[in-house]
Design an enzyme around this catalytic site. Structure first.
Site: not given
Ligand code: ZN
Length: 171
Positions: A55, A60, A102-103, A144-145, A148
């Site tokens: 995701g 991000q 998380c990226l 989660h996304e 953000h």
């Molecule tokens: Zn994340």
């Protein structure tokens, strides 16, 4: 002088905590954004697949729009989902604990407890309203996304992941 021509679906750099741009507010996508969003979505997927991740939220990569892409890549078969202006309409009563990464915080993982089922409303790339009912990994990934996209929710998420990492590192 050489001009570098980037392919239109090239991956974008993922912002890493504590990049200040990660703290800006994402704004709703409007019809005026349609062309920009259509250009951005293939690059979001490329960025997510290359990371690799399941995701990615537009903020991000520094695009402050309420836009997320998700693909759980179950059985290695792609199932790309694009959610424009996603909103959580309903959550299930049962909460589930799951390890999340998380990226924007590479290599960090933490146990996060969330509702196990969610109903999300969103628009597709044609601007049509859609609704998605999810459980399991997809429910966690969508939540989660979407976190953000909201400064308060995102800060809680990232602080939690960073804190958990310290505990693991010192254990
Ligand atoms: Zn994340």
């Amino acid at each position: 002088m050489r001009v570098m021509q980037q392919p239109s679906d090239a991956a974008l750099p993922i912002l890493i905590v504590p990049d200040r741009r990660l703290k800006s507010r994402a704004r709703p996508v409007t019809p005026a954004d349609a062309a920009a969003v259509r250009a951005l979505v293939p690059r979001l997927f490329r960025t997510m697949y290359e990371a690799p991740g399941i995701g990615l939220a537009a903020p991000q990569v520094g695009e402050m729009l309420r836009l997320i892409v998700v693909d759980l890549m179950r059985d290695n078969s792609p199932e790309p989902r694009v959610l424009v202006n996603p909103t959580i309409l309903r959550v299930g009563a049962e909460w589930v604990l799951r390890e999340e990464g998380c990226l924007s915080l590479p290599g960090m993982y933490a146990d996060v407890t969330r509702p196990g089922e969610v109903t999300v409303s969103y628009h597709d790339l044609d601007g049509k309203p859609q609704r998605c009912e999810a459980d399991g990994l997809l429910a966690a990934c969508l939540q989660h996304e979407i976190d953000h996209l909201t400064p308060l929710r995102r800060n809680m998420l990232l602080r939690r992941l960073a804190k958990e990492q310290k505990i693991k590192a010192s254990a």
